[in-house]
Motif scaffolding. Structure first.
Motif, PDB file in Angstrom:
ATOM      1  N   GLU A  62       0.822  -1.220   0.000  1.00 30.64           N
ATOM      2  CA  GLU A  62       0.000   0.000   0.000  1.00 30.64           C
ATOM      3  C   GLU A  62       0.850   1.262   0.000  1.00 30.64           C
ATOM      4  OE1 GLU A  62      -3.789  -1.873   2.504  1.00 30.64           O
ATOM      5  OE2 GLU A  62      -2.407  -0.458   3.443  1.00 30.64           O
ATOM      6  N   THR A 107       3.974  10.104  -4.394  1.00 33.65           N
ATOM      7  CA  THR A 107       2.582   9.744  -4.672  1.00 33.65           C
ATOM      8  C   THR A 107       2.080  10.372  -5.962  1.00 33.65           C
ATOM      9  OG1 THR A 107       2.158   9.612  -2.306  1.00 33.65           O
ATOM     10  CG2 THR A 107       0.253   9.772  -3.732  1.00 33.65           C
ATOM     11  N   ARG A 131      -4.603  15.800  -5.266  1.00 33.44           N
ATOM     12  CA  ARG A 131      -5.493  14.646  -5.397  1.00 33.44           C
ATOM     13  C   ARG A 131      -5.632  14.211  -6.856  1.00 33.44           C
ATOM     14  NH1 ARG A 131      -8.479  13.904  -0.557  1.00 33.44           N
ATOM     15  NH2 ARG A 131      -8.237  15.652   0.906  1.00 33.44           N
ATOM     16  N   LEU A 135      -4.555  10.584  -8.311  1.00 33.98           N
ATOM     17  CA  LEU A 135      -5.549   9.741  -8.959  1.00 33.98           C
ATOM     18  C   LEU A 135      -5.029   9.234 -10.301  1.00 33.98           C
ATOM     19  CD1 LEU A 135      -8.389   8.549  -8.855  1.00 33.98           C
ATOM     20  CD2 LEU A 135      -9.228  10.659  -9.940  1.00 33.98           C
ATOM     21  N   PRO A 139      -5.422   3.947  -8.063  1.00 33.62           N
ATOM     22  CA  PRO A 139      -6.280   4.022  -6.876  1.00 33.62           C
ATOM     23  C   PRO A 139      -5.528   3.934  -5.556  1.00 33.62           C
ATOM     24  CG  PRO A 139      -6.531   1.910  -8.017  1.00 33.62           C
ATOM     25  CD  PRO A 139      -5.745   2.785  -8.920  1.00 33.62           C
ATOM     26  N   ARG A 140      -4.447   3.154  -5.498  1.00 35.10           N
ATOM     27  CA  ARG A 140      -3.711   3.067  -4.235  1.00 35.10           C
ATOM     28  C   ARG A 140      -3.052   4.393  -3.893  1.00 35.10           C
ATOM     29  NH1 ARG A 140       0.538  -0.101  -3.915  1.00 35.10           N
ATOM     30  NH2 ARG A 140       0.728  -0.667  -6.101  1.00 35.10           N
ATOM     31  N   ALA A 142      -4.053   7.310  -4.952  1.00 34.47           N
ATOM     32  CA  ALA A 142      -5.119   8.257  -4.643  1.00 34.47           C
ATOM     33  C   ALA A 142      -5.619   8.070  -3.213  1.00 34.47           C
ATOM     34  CB  ALA A 142      -6.271   8.080  -5.632  1.00 34.47           C
ATOM     35  N   ALA A 143      -5.785   6.812  -2.790  1.00 34.77           N
ATOM     36  CA  ALA A 143      -6.245   6.552  -1.428  1.00 34.77           C
ATOM     37  C   ALA A 143      -5.235   7.038  -0.399  1.00 34.77           C
ATOM     38  CB  ALA A 143      -6.514   5.062  -1.245  1.00 34.77           C
ATOM     39  N   ASP A 146      -5.373  10.854  -0.259  1.00 33.45           N
ATOM     40  CA  ASP A 146      -6.577  11.288   0.458  1.00 33.45           C
ATOM     41  C   ASP A 146      -6.378  11.172   1.975  1.00 33.45           C
ATOM     42  OD1 ASP A 146      -7.902  11.879  -1.869  1.00 33.45           O
ATOM     43  OD2 ASP A 146      -9.007   9.977  -1.957  1.00 33.45           O
ATOM     44  N   ARG A 147      -5.841  10.045   2.408  1.00 35.03           N
ATOM     45  CA  ARG A 147      -5.631   9.840   3.852  1.00 35.03           C
ATOM     46  C   ARG A 147      -4.593  10.808   4.391  1.00 35.03           C
ATOM     47  NH1 ARG A 147      -4.210   3.675   4.446  1.00 35.03           N
ATOM     48  NH2 ARG A 147      -4.226   4.191   6.657  1.00 35.03           N
TER      49      ARG A 147
END
Length: 365
Positions: A62, A107, A131, A135, A139-140, A142-143, A146-147
């Motif tokens: 992750e 990221t 963000r 994206l 998806p990983r 992006a997640a 976001d966190r």
């Protein structure tokens, strides 16, 4: 192309050579994420990956964009500590904005987050852009973004616990094995700096690193990399050089604004082989791009030939062959041997192989 660190006016006692447990853990995690970059570590990667518990392996997956392609700057300390815990404590003291910028470099795949005009933690436009970029990376990513943007302290705590778990599962043992070699290399570089000067110490890091003392009086450390970036060690109060075993063949440079410049360099290999400069690689590729020279190379790969033999084989004039051979020789792709009144040309197989096994196999097919 290069990364340039300006050290004009910087006292030499501000140049630090030291091993870093966190930086070496970062290198190990990168090797686990990108084993194809590190064929010499195949055995270690295979055995270590098999020993990592499934739950930790999932967490590493992750977060692997923190070290897979780019590396988060906070994982390569400007002031190395004696232990991993000490260095993680220093990371905990970094302000959220700087930590987030370092994480978003990996990221979002954008070094511009190292020089933000506004913090994505406080500026809505910068937040939205972060963000969107994350994206686009999947998806990983992006997640994770976001966190991180929603709750930096929580993500920071999760990252620390993950790194501590790595220490207990595989890092501690590996670190104890490589630390003597890393410490010895750092001492050697510091001794070279004290006895023989900065140019000698910098040159001993890698053939890809040099000291430029310009006519304008400025001093710069120049790192031969396929990118153009500049930073100032003088403004940051120093430069740090960190030896690595698991990071080979990468020459990792931290050069973002807000961070002390760091160069993580591979310790010398036992076989003494040196990396080839980007300029020489480009020169070799350009030499081989000409169809006539490629034909000549294919012929001499099978054995030594004279200029006359090559001219007859390819229906060329001797002067034309000589001109092409001179280009190949200047690129370091040929050996010459005199036998009586004849000069024989032979391919440097070792040097050619470093361009790639597919190329060499095509020549010998």
């Amino acid at each position: 192309m290069s990364v340039t660190i300006d050290i004009t006016g910087l006292p030499e006692d501000r140049l630090l050579f030291a091993p870093s447990p966190l930086a070496e853990l970062n290198a190990m995690l990168h090797a686990l994420a990108e084993p194809a970059h590190h064929p010499a570590l195949h055995g270690w990667v295979t055995s270590t990956a098999a020993a990592i518990p499934a739950e930790l392996s999932e967490r590493l997956l992750e977060a692997d964009f923190l070290w897979r392609s780019s590396r988060a700057d906070f994982l390569v300390p400007g002031l190395p500590g004696a232990t991993l815990t000490e260095e993680l404590d220093a990371v905990d003291r970094i302000e959220d904005e700087l930590f987030v910028a370092g994480a978003l470099i990996t990221t979002c795949g954008s070094s511009r987050f190292a020089r933000p005009t506004a913090s994505p933690l406080t500026d809505p436009a910068a937040n939205e852009r972060a963000r969107d970029l994350a994206l686009a990376r999947g998806p990983r990513q992006a997640a994770f973004a976001d966190r991180l943007l929603a709750d930096p302290p929580a993500v920071r705590a999760l990252v620390r616990r993950m790194l501590e778990d790595c220490a207990s599962v595989f890092f501690a043992d590996a670190w104890q094995r490589v630390l003597p070699a890393l410490a010895a290399d750092a001492r050697r570089k510091a001794d070279l700096l004290a006895r023989r000067g900065l140019a000698e110490a910098v040159g001993d890091l890698s053939p890809s690193v040099s000291l430029d003392q310009g006519a304008d009086g400025r001093r710069r450390i120049v790192i031969d990399k396929l990118q153009d970036s500049t930073t100032s060690g003088t403004a940051a109060g120093g430069v740090t050089f960190i030896p690595t075993v698991f990071g080979r063949p990468h020459l990792l440079a931290v050069h973002a604004r807000g961070w002390r410049p760091v160069l993580q360099y591979p310790v010398a290999e036992a076989d003494g082989s040196d990396p080839v400069s980007l300029a020489l690689v480009q020169q070799r590729l350009e030499a081989l791009a000409h169809p006539v020279r490629l034909r000549l190379v294919r012929t001499i790969a099978r054995g030594p030939h004279t200029t006359g033999e090559l001219a007859d084989a390819w229906q060329l004039s001797a002067p034309e062959v000589s001109r092409h051979l001179a280009v190949l020789r200047k690129a370091g792709l040929l050996h010459t041997e005199r036998r009586g009144r004849y000069m024989l040309y032979q391919l440097d197989l070792a040097g050619s192989a470093r361009l790639g096994s597919d190329f060499l196999e095509a020549l010998l097919r």
